[in-house]
Design an enzyme around this catalytic site. Sequence first.
Site, PDB file in Angstrom:
ATOM      1  N   GLN A   1       3.310   9.952   0.827  1.00 14.41           N
ATOM      2  CA  GLN A   1       4.455   9.495   1.043  1.00 14.41           C
ATOM      3  C   GLN A   1       5.358   9.645  -0.058  1.00 14.41           C
ATOM      4  O   GLN A   1       6.654   9.607   0.016  1.00 14.41           O
ATOM      5  CB  GLN A   1       4.098   7.820   1.343  1.00 14.41           C
ATOM      6  CG  GLN A   1       3.497   7.391   2.525  1.00 14.41           C
ATOM      7  CD  GLN A   1       3.549   5.842   2.661  1.00 14.41           C
ATOM      8  OE1 GLN A   1       2.334   5.245   1.831  1.00 14.41           O
ATOM      9  NE2 GLN A   1       4.198   5.141   2.847  1.00 14.41           N
TER      10      GLN A   1
ATOM     11  N   CYS B   1       5.514   0.044   7.265  1.00 17.55           N
ATOM     12  CA  CYS B   1       5.144   1.184   6.534  1.00 17.55           C
ATOM     13  C   CYS B   1       6.433   1.528   5.588  1.00 17.55           C
ATOM     14  O   CYS B   1       7.363   1.362   6.059  1.00 17.55           O
ATOM     15  CB  CYS B   1       4.810   2.296   7.182  1.00 17.55           C
ATOM     16  SG  CYS B   1       4.638   3.886   6.355  1.00 17.55           S
ATOM     17  N   LEU B   2       6.171   1.735   4.270  1.00 16.62           N
ATOM     18  CA  LEU B   2       7.323   2.169   3.608  1.00 16.62           C
ATOM     19  C   LEU B   2       8.105   3.406   3.929  1.00 16.62           C
ATOM     20  O   LEU B   2       9.316   3.684   3.533  1.00 16.62           O
ATOM     21  CB  LEU B   2       7.041   2.376   1.906  1.00 16.62           C
ATOM     22  CG  LEU B   2       6.607   0.794   1.209  1.00 16.62           C
ATOM     23  CD1 LEU B   2       5.906   1.090  -0.042  1.00 16.62           C
ATOM     24  CD2 LEU B   2       7.723   0.007   1.329  1.00 16.62           C
TER      25      LEU B   2
ATOM     26  N   GLY C   1       0.766  -1.246  -0.065  1.00 15.84           N
ATOM     27  CA  GLY C   1      -0.049  -0.080  -0.052  1.00 15.84           C
ATOM     28  C   GLY C   1       0.738   1.360   0.057  1.00 15.84           C
ATOM     29  O   GLY C   1       1.881   1.321   0.574  1.00 15.84           O
TER      30      GLY C   1
ATOM     31  N   HIS D   1      -5.016   2.489   7.224  1.00 18.08           N
ATOM     32  CA  HIS D   1      -3.178   2.828   7.601  1.00 18.08           C
ATOM     33  C   HIS D   1      -3.125   4.011   6.393  1.00 18.08           C
ATOM     34  O   HIS D   1      -2.633   4.892   6.534  1.00 18.08           O
ATOM     35  CB  HIS D   1      -2.332   1.764   7.299  1.00 18.08           C
ATOM     36  CG  HIS D   1      -0.956   1.892   7.398  1.00 18.08           C
ATOM     37  ND1 HIS D   1      -0.010   1.463   8.121  1.00 18.08           N
ATOM     38  CD2 HIS D   1      -0.109   2.606   6.176  1.00 18.08           C
ATOM     39  CE1 HIS D   1       1.090   1.831   7.761  1.00 18.08           C
ATOM     40  NE2 HIS D   1       1.140   2.560   6.622  1.00 18.08           N
ATOM     41  N   GLU D   2      -3.477   3.862   5.047  1.00 18.59           N
ATOM     42  CA  GLU D   2      -3.292   4.510   3.986  1.00 18.59           C
ATOM     43  C   GLU D   2      -4.016   5.846   4.124  1.00 18.59           C
ATOM     44  O   GLU D   2      -3.352   6.981   3.779  1.00 18.59           O
ATOM     45  CB  GLU D   2      -3.563   3.905   2.575  1.00 18.59           C
ATOM     46  CG  GLU D   2      -2.741   2.740   2.304  1.00 18.59           C
ATOM     47  CD  GLU D   2      -1.095   2.818   2.491  1.00 18.59           C
ATOM     48  OE1 GLU D   2      -0.652   3.992   2.352  1.00 18.59           O
ATOM     49  OE2 GLU D   2      -0.541   1.663   2.866  1.00 18.59           O
TER      50      GLU D   2
ATOM     51  N   HIS E   1      -2.408   8.319   6.518  1.00 21.66           N
ATOM     52  CA  HIS E   1      -1.136   9.015   5.763  1.00 21.66           C
ATOM     53  C   HIS E   1      -1.884  10.376   5.181  1.00 21.66           C
ATOM     54  O   HIS E   1      -1.106  11.310   5.459  1.00 21.66           O
ATOM     55  CB  HIS E   1      -0.582   8.123   4.480  1.00 21.66           C
ATOM     56  CG  HIS E   1       0.381   7.320   5.077  1.00 21.66           C
ATOM     57  ND1 HIS E   1       1.622   7.707   5.726  1.00 21.66           N
ATOM     58  CD2 HIS E   1       0.688   5.885   4.951  1.00 21.66           C
ATOM     59  CE1 HIS E   1       2.361   6.477   5.820  1.00 21.66           C
ATOM     60  NE2 HIS E   1       1.746   5.358   5.467  1.00 21.66           N
TER      61      HIS E   1
END
Length: 170
Positions: A51, A92-93, A46, A134-135, A138
Amino acid sequence: MALLEILEYPDPRLRTKAKEVEVINDDIKQLVDDMFETMYAAPGIGLAATQVNVHKRVVVIDLSEDRSEPMVFINPKVTVLDGEYETMQEGCLSVPGFYEDVSRIEHCKVEAMDRDGNPFELEARGLLAVCIQHEIDHLEGKLYVDYLSNLKRDRIRKKLEKQHRQQAKA
Ligand code: QAP
Ligand code: CO
């Protein structure tokens, strides 16, 4: 297509609140395509536009093993369907190398637009439900580390700051 740079915690730009997408034009489609390329290369499941330092409400997700199920969510809205919570280990990236338990709503409805601007809704459970929440966090400038104890979050922040200093020197 292009690989985009992924911002890493504690970069303050990750705290920016994203704006609604008003019209789906070629720029947005290009952004979606570049986000998939960036997420697949990472590799991740994701990615939110925040990000990659684009502050628009765009999320891409692909939970499949063979990267055959790309999902696009433009202006996503989540509605809680029942009050059950589930704890899952998240990564998380933007927080590379760290994985921690986070508790989130287990069953939700998601309304969004796809890459062509067509509205859709779906019911999500399990990993998809967790990943969408989660996204969307962000897009609000929120990270999963915000749900951890100050001690855990500070430990992660210090390790990443140290890595970033070493990368800057190299
Ligand atoms: C969000 O995260 C997510 O630390 C997506 O070194 C993750 O794709 C939601 C990744 C888990 C729910 C459960 C993380 C890749 C990818 C790393 C990702 C790393 C390399 C994270
Ligand atoms: Co993330």
